[in-house]
Structure formats: C-alpha cells, structure tokens
Design a protein around this motif. Sequence first.
Motif, mmCIF file in Angstrom:
data_model
loop_
_atom_site.group_PDB
_atom_site.id
_atom_site.type_symbol
_atom_site.label_atom_id
_atom_site.label_comp_id
_atom_site.label_asym_id
_atom_site.label_seq_id
_atom_site.Cartn_x
_atom_site.Cartn_y
_atom_site.Cartn_z
ATOM 1 N N PHE A 126 -34.559 -43.711 -1.094
ATOM 2 C CA PHE A 126 -34.533 -45.013 -0.427
ATOM 3 C C PHE A 126 -33.178 -45.688 -0.589
ATOM 4 C CE2 PHE A 126 -39.088 -44.314 -0.994
ATOM 5 C CZ PHE A 126 -39.484 -44.456 0.322
ATOM 6 N N THR A 127 -32.153 -44.992 -0.152
ATOM 7 C CA THR A 127 -30.811 -45.555 -0.142
ATOM 8 C C THR A 127 -30.634 -46.325 1.172
ATOM 9 O OG1 THR A 127 -29.867 -43.620 0.944
ATOM 10 C CG2 THR A 127 -29.932 -43.593 -1.483
ATOM 11 N N ILE A 128 -29.634 -47.164 1.223
ATOM 12 C CA ILE A 128 -29.361 -47.924 2.453
ATOM 13 C C ILE A 128 -29.102 -46.984 3.634
ATOM 14 C CG2 ILE A 128 -27.748 -49.533 3.545
ATOM 15 C CD1 ILE A 128 -27.484 -50.881 0.751
ATOM 16 N N PRO A 129 -28.267 -45.944 3.475
ATOM 17 C CA PRO A 129 -28.059 -45.029 4.604
ATOM 18 C C PRO A 129 -29.356 -44.345 5.070
ATOM 19 C CG PRO A 129 -26.344 -44.725 2.968
ATOM 20 C CD PRO A 129 -27.366 -45.636 2.358
ATOM 21 N N ASN A 130 -30.187 -43.927 4.122
ATOM 22 C CA ASN A 130 -31.447 -43.280 4.510
ATOM 23 C C ASN A 130 -32.381 -44.259 5.211
ATOM 24 O OD1 ASN A 130 -30.586 -40.857 3.520
ATOM 25 N ND2 ASN A 130 -31.898 -40.863 1.717
ATOM 26 N N MET A 131 -32.371 -45.514 4.779
ATOM 27 C CA MET A 131 -33.207 -46.519 5.441
ATOM 28 C C MET A 131 -32.724 -46.759 6.871
ATOM 29 S SD MET A 131 -34.014 -48.943 2.118
ATOM 30 C CE MET A 131 -34.118 -50.409 3.020
ATOM 31 N N LEU A 132 -31.411 -46.742 7.082
ATOM 32 C CA LEU A 132 -30.871 -46.866 8.443
ATOM 33 C C LEU A 132 -31.293 -45.675 9.303
ATOM 34 C CD1 LEU A 132 -27.271 -48.242 7.819
ATOM 35 C CD2 LEU A 132 -29.142 -49.399 8.997
ATOM 36 N N THR A 133 -31.315 -44.490 8.705
ATOM 37 C CA THR A 133 -31.743 -43.305 9.448
ATOM 38 C C THR A 133 -33.223 -43.406 9.796
ATOM 39 O OG1 THR A 133 -30.053 -41.970 8.342
ATOM 40 C CG2 THR A 133 -31.851 -40.780 9.417
ATOM 41 N N PHE A 134 -34.057 -43.848 8.845
ATOM 42 C CA PHE A 134 -35.481 -44.068 9.129
ATOM 43 C C PHE A 134 -35.642 -45.083 10.258
ATOM 44 C CE2 PHE A 134 -36.570 -42.640 4.679
ATOM 45 C CZ PHE A 134 -37.358 -41.569 5.074
ATOM 46 N N PHE A 135 -34.854 -46.139 10.208
ATOM 47 C CA PHE A 135 -34.893 -47.160 11.256
ATOM 48 C C PHE A 135 -34.603 -46.537 12.616
ATOM 49 C CE2 PHE A 135 -32.453 -50.414 13.701
ATOM 50 C CZ PHE A 135 -33.509 -51.268 13.973
ATOM 51 N N ARG A 136 -33.602 -45.648 12.654
ATOM 52 C CA ARG A 136 -33.250 -44.975 13.903
ATOM 53 C C ARG A 136 -34.418 -44.125 14.410
ATOM 54 N NH1 ARG A 136 -28.857 -43.119 12.248
ATOM 55 N NH2 ARG A 136 -29.105 -40.880 12.180
ATOM 56 N N VAL A 137 -35.104 -43.443 13.520
ATOM 57 C CA VAL A 137 -36.273 -42.648 13.926
ATOM 58 C C VAL A 137 -37.367 -43.563 14.477
ATOM 59 C CG1 VAL A 137 -38.134 -41.148 13.087
ATOM 60 C CG2 VAL A 137 -35.773 -40.736 12.354
ATOM 61 N N LEU A 138 -37.579 -44.706 13.821
ATOM 62 C CA LEU A 138 -38.600 -45.653 14.285
ATOM 63 C C LEU A 138 -38.230 -46.284 15.625
ATOM 64 C CD1 LEU A 138 -39.487 -47.437 10.921
ATOM 65 C CD2 LEU A 138 -40.845 -45.727 12.154
ATOM 66 N N LEU A 139 -36.942 -46.343 15.930
ATOM 67 C CA LEU A 139 -36.504 -46.895 17.216
ATOM 68 C C LEU A 139 -36.863 -45.991 18.398
ATOM 69 C CD1 LEU A 139 -32.936 -48.417 16.637
ATOM 70 C CD2 LEU A 139 -35.051 -49.637 17.182
ATOM 71 N N ILE A 140 -37.070 -44.706 18.159
ATOM 72 C CA ILE A 140 -37.289 -43.765 19.260
ATOM 73 C C ILE A 140 -38.491 -44.157 20.123
ATOM 74 C CG2 ILE A 140 -37.770 -41.349 19.897
ATOM 75 C CD1 ILE A 140 -36.104 -40.586 17.352
ATOM 76 N N PRO A 141 -39.692 -44.347 19.553
ATOM 77 C CA PRO A 141 -40.804 -44.739 20.436
ATOM 78 C C PRO A 141 -40.601 -46.113 21.070
ATOM 79 C CG PRO A 141 -41.522 -44.698 18.145
ATOM 80 C CD PRO A 141 -40.132 -44.146 18.187
#
Length: 183
Positions: free
Chosen positions: A2-17
């Motif tokens: 749960f690093t800041i970069p990984n959270m940004l990547t998760f956010f990007r995945v959540l943006l897809i739908p």
Amino acid sequence: MFTIPNMLTFFRVLLIPVFVVVYFLDWKWAHLAGAFIFWLAAITDWFDGYLARKLQQTTSFGAFLDPVADKLIVAAALLMITHTYNTLWITIPAILLMSREIFVSALREWMAQHGESDTVKVSFWGKAKTTAQMLALIGLLSELEIFYWVTLGYILLYISTILSVYSMAQYMMAAWKTIRRHA
C-alpha cells in the motif's frame, strides 16, 4: 503493497469501468468526459512511476500491476475508438497496437523465465510509442474538432503504430540470442 504509487495504480484500474460507462452514456459531453478520465489515468501512470522512484517505493507488485493497468485501459480505449469510428483506418492500427502489447508482454515474461529480463527493458522508443498513443487516444476519444484534436489523434495513432512495430522489432532483436539458445 500500500505505497502511494501502488495506490495510484489501483486508482487507475478502478477508473477503467468508470471510463467505459461514462464514455457510453447517452449525453452530449460523454465522449469528452471519457477522454478526460482517460487523460487522468494517463497522468496517474506518469505520477506513480515518478513517485515510486522519487520516494524509493518501487515494489515487485507495483512493477507487475503498473503495466497491466496500462494495457487494460489502453485496450479498452482502443476498443472504444474502434467502435466509435467504425473504420479500417482506426481498426487496423488498434489491432496492431494491441497485438504488439500482447506479444511484447509475452516476450518479457519468457525472457524473465530465462533470467534475461534486463534484455527487454522498456526503451526510449517504447516510451515514445506510449506518449504518442496516449495523446492519440485522448484526441480520438474526445471527438473534439476544435484545434484539430481528432486529426491530430489520427496522426498520432499512426505514429504510435509505427513506433510500436519498430520498438517490437528492437525487443525481438535484443532477445534473439536468448530465443535461439532456448528455442
């Protein structure tokens, strides 16, 4: 994890739908809003890499998830512009771009299995392809004729396709010795 970069990547995945649903809404600004969401995802891609290096928060999970997130949202965008424009002039580059991504990902995985992952690291040409591709997709998704965004999108789509094929050939040449040795 749960690093800041990984959270940004998760956010990007959540943006897809969200990106896909917004783009296909039946309202006037849907495509422009979808293009904005795609732009936001593209910016977070740059930021997560920058922050991972700057904050020394690179992780093996982030190294795995980041390119997966990129490929998922780009594949969705390519499918969406193929649907929207319904022309071979978009479909052929979209197929070439998606095929290259699958091929290079498989090549990198295979090379990693043989301890040669450094041989096929991201190159300048791969980064140039990604930049041209992201800008092309933003222009084409937006459907804005203001400032020739769509025309620029077409041009950049073809530039990114040429860079894509070129960088794929470079990765193949770099991997060729290992492929011959293990084939």
